[in-house]
Design a protein around this motif. Structure first.
Motif, short mmCIF file in Angstrom:
data_model
loop_
_atom_site.label_atom_id
_atom_site.label_comp_id
_atom_site.label_asym_id
_atom_site.label_seq_id
_atom_site.Cartn_x
_atom_site.Cartn_y
_atom_site.Cartn_z
N HIS A 8 8.32 2.51 -5.65
CA HIS A 8 6.95 2.17 -5.24
C HIS A 8 6.00 2.84 -6.22
O HIS A 8 5.86 4.05 -6.21
CB HIS A 8 6.69 2.64 -3.82
CG HIS A 8 5.47 2.02 -3.22
ND1 HIS A 8 5.08 2.30 -1.95
CD2 HIS A 8 4.56 1.14 -3.69
CE1 HIS A 8 3.98 1.62 -1.67
NE2 HIS A 8 3.65 0.92 -2.73
N GLU A 40 11.20 5.60 -3.73
CA GLU A 40 11.02 5.74 -2.30
C GLU A 40 12.35 5.86 -1.57
O GLU A 40 12.46 6.58 -0.58
CB GLU A 40 10.27 4.52 -1.76
CG GLU A 40 9.06 4.83 -1.00
CD GLU A 40 8.34 3.57 -0.56
OE1 GLU A 40 8.99 2.54 -0.28
OE2 GLU A 40 7.12 3.63 -0.49
N ARG A 80 0.85 -1.21 0.00
CA ARG A 80 0.00 0.00 0.00
C ARG A 80 0.88 1.25 0.00
O ARG A 80 1.88 1.32 0.70
CB ARG A 80 -0.89 0.02 1.24
CG ARG A 80 -1.94 -1.06 1.21
CD ARG A 80 -2.98 -0.83 2.30
NE ARG A 80 -3.91 -1.93 2.34
CZ ARG A 80 -5.00 -2.02 1.59
NH1 ARG A 80 -5.28 -1.05 0.74
NH2 ARG A 80 -5.80 -3.04 1.69
N ASN A 81 0.44 2.24 -0.77
CA ASN A 81 1.17 3.51 -0.78
C ASN A 81 0.62 4.42 0.31
O ASN A 81 -0.19 4.00 1.13
CB ASN A 81 1.10 4.16 -2.17
CG ASN A 81 -0.31 4.50 -2.59
OD1 ASN A 81 -1.24 4.51 -1.80
ND2 ASN A 81 -0.48 4.78 -3.87
N ARG A 82 1.04 5.67 0.33
CA ARG A 82 0.63 6.60 1.39
C ARG A 82 -0.86 6.88 1.39
O ARG A 82 -1.44 7.23 2.40
CB ARG A 82 1.39 7.92 1.23
CG ARG A 82 2.85 7.78 1.52
CD ARG A 82 3.55 9.09 1.34
NE ARG A 82 4.97 8.92 1.64
CZ ARG A 82 5.86 9.87 1.48
NH1 ARG A 82 5.50 11.05 1.03
NH2 ARG A 82 7.12 9.64 1.77
N ARG A 83 -1.50 6.74 0.22
CA ARG A 83 -2.94 6.96 0.12
C ARG A 83 -3.75 5.70 0.39
O ARG A 83 -4.97 5.72 0.28
CB ARG A 83 -3.28 7.49 -1.27
CG ARG A 83 -2.79 8.90 -1.48
CD ARG A 83 -3.24 9.40 -2.81
NE ARG A 83 -2.04 9.62 -3.61
CZ ARG A 83 -1.99 9.59 -4.91
NH1 ARG A 83 -3.06 9.34 -5.61
NH2 ARG A 83 -0.87 9.81 -5.55
N GLY A 84 -3.08 4.60 0.67
CA GLY A 84 -3.76 3.35 0.96
C GLY A 84 -4.05 2.50 -0.25
O GLY A 84 -4.67 1.44 -0.13
N ARG A 126 7.18 6.13 -8.13
CA ARG A 126 7.95 7.04 -7.28
C ARG A 126 9.12 6.31 -6.61
O ARG A 126 8.94 5.23 -6.06
CB ARG A 126 7.03 7.60 -6.20
CG ARG A 126 7.57 8.81 -5.52
CD ARG A 126 6.57 9.37 -4.50
NE ARG A 126 7.16 9.18 -3.19
CZ ARG A 126 6.80 8.26 -2.30
NH1 ARG A 126 5.83 7.45 -2.55
NH2 ARG A 126 7.40 8.16 -1.16
N GLN A 154 5.77 -2.61 -5.54
CA GLN A 154 7.01 -2.07 -5.00
C GLN A 154 8.14 -2.96 -5.52
O GLN A 154 8.13 -4.17 -5.32
CB GLN A 154 7.01 -2.07 -3.47
CG GLN A 154 8.26 -1.45 -2.91
CD GLN A 154 8.35 -1.60 -1.41
OE1 GLN A 154 8.24 -2.69 -0.89
NE2 GLN A 154 8.55 -0.48 -0.73
#
Length: 106
Positions: A91, A96, A60-64, A94, A69
């Motif tokens: 990820h 990371e 999951r990324n920062r926004r869920g 982006r 990855q």
């Protein structure tokens, strides 16, 4: 023209595999350029001008949202005599993390 469900399934599977291969090649090139630029900024040289995919997973990324990855490893040198390793984590689209191992300065 009529396609059976089996034929459609095979076409979908083939398209998915082709997309996955294309996406991996694009991701690898993105990470290679980022690693090259990072090494230049730090005054070291990326060896063999390549990165190697070592791990792919869903995360999951920062926004869920779930996305791929990918973890890459590469080698660099600071003196021209010794090889050191580096790690890049992509990820989604982006980067990371881009980290170099401790190394000697020339």
């Amino acid at each position: 023209m009529y396609y059976s469900p089996d034929n459609l399934l095979w076409l979908l599977l083939l398209a998915t595999v082709a997309w996955y291969i294309w996406a991996n090649m694009a991701a690898k090139e993105h990470v290679r350029r980022a690693a090259t630029n990072h090494c230049k900024q730090l005054g070291v040289q990326l060896l063999d001008d390549t990165v190697v995919l070592v791990r792919t997973r869903l995360k999951r990324n920062r926004r869920g949202q779930i996305s791929l990855q990918r973890s890459y490893e590469f080698e660099f040198t600071s003196t021209g005599e010794h090889r050191y390793s580096g790690v890049a984590i992509l990820h989604g689209r982006r980067i990371e993390q881009l980290q170099l191992s401790p190394h000697h300065l020339s």
